[in-house]
Design an enzyme around this catalytic site. Sequence first.
Site, PDB file in Angstrom:
ATOM      1  CB  ALA A   1      -4.160   2.747  -7.238  1.00 46.05           C
ATOM      2  CG  ASP A   2      -0.877  -2.460 -10.066  1.00 44.43           C
ATOM      3  OD1 ASP A   2       0.089  -2.157  -9.320  1.00 44.43           O
ATOM      4  OD2 ASP A   2      -0.916  -3.528 -10.713  1.00 44.43           O
ATOM      5  CB  THR A   3       2.206   2.174 -10.320  1.00 42.19           C
ATOM      6  OG1 THR A   3       1.344   2.990  -9.527  1.00 42.19           O
ATOM      7  CG2 THR A   3       3.187   3.052 -11.065  1.00 42.19           C
TER       8      THR A   3
ATOM      9  CB  THR B   1      -0.883   5.313 -11.237  1.00 45.30           C
ATOM     10  OG1 THR B   1       0.510   5.312 -10.915  1.00 45.30           O
ATOM     11  CG2 THR B   1      -1.657   4.697 -10.072  1.00 45.30           C
ATOM     12  N   GLY B   2      -3.178   3.369 -12.792  1.00 42.54           N
ATOM     13  CA  GLY B   2      -4.611   3.247 -13.002  1.00 42.54           C
ATOM     14  C   GLY B   2      -5.302   3.218 -11.654  1.00 42.54           C
TER      15      GLY B   2
END
Length: 129
Positions: free
Chosen positions: A3-5, A39-40
């Site tokens: 995940a990344d935001t 967020t992905g």
Amino acid sequence: IGADTVVSVDGDILGKPHDRQDAENMLCRLSGREHTVYTGVCISAHGKETVFSEATKVKFFDLTDKEIADYVLSGEPMDKAGAYGIQGAFAIHVKGIEGDYNNVVGLPIARLYHELDSILPKEKIHYAF
């Protein structure tokens, strides 16, 4: 699970600040305004891959130059998208949110749980977040 935001304001993406000046610039830009936190998330399990994103709107109170400088000097914003952590000392500057609080922290836990529930065998789901 990966995940990344990121933070989006005026169509621009704000990631993690490169230095103190970059952090101050980001916070000045967000002061008194609404922005969106995205967020992905990617889940790869049991030969299946699921990808989704979550969006949350966040509104700040107006920030003084001193409030921004003091917060940046704390070091807290340096590893956070948009140069702030809603779960830390910066919480006092958040006027409100629309959406998932945990998404702003960096991982939309409820959505993640439900996505895992749809792809993993039922006995594999635990409340171990």
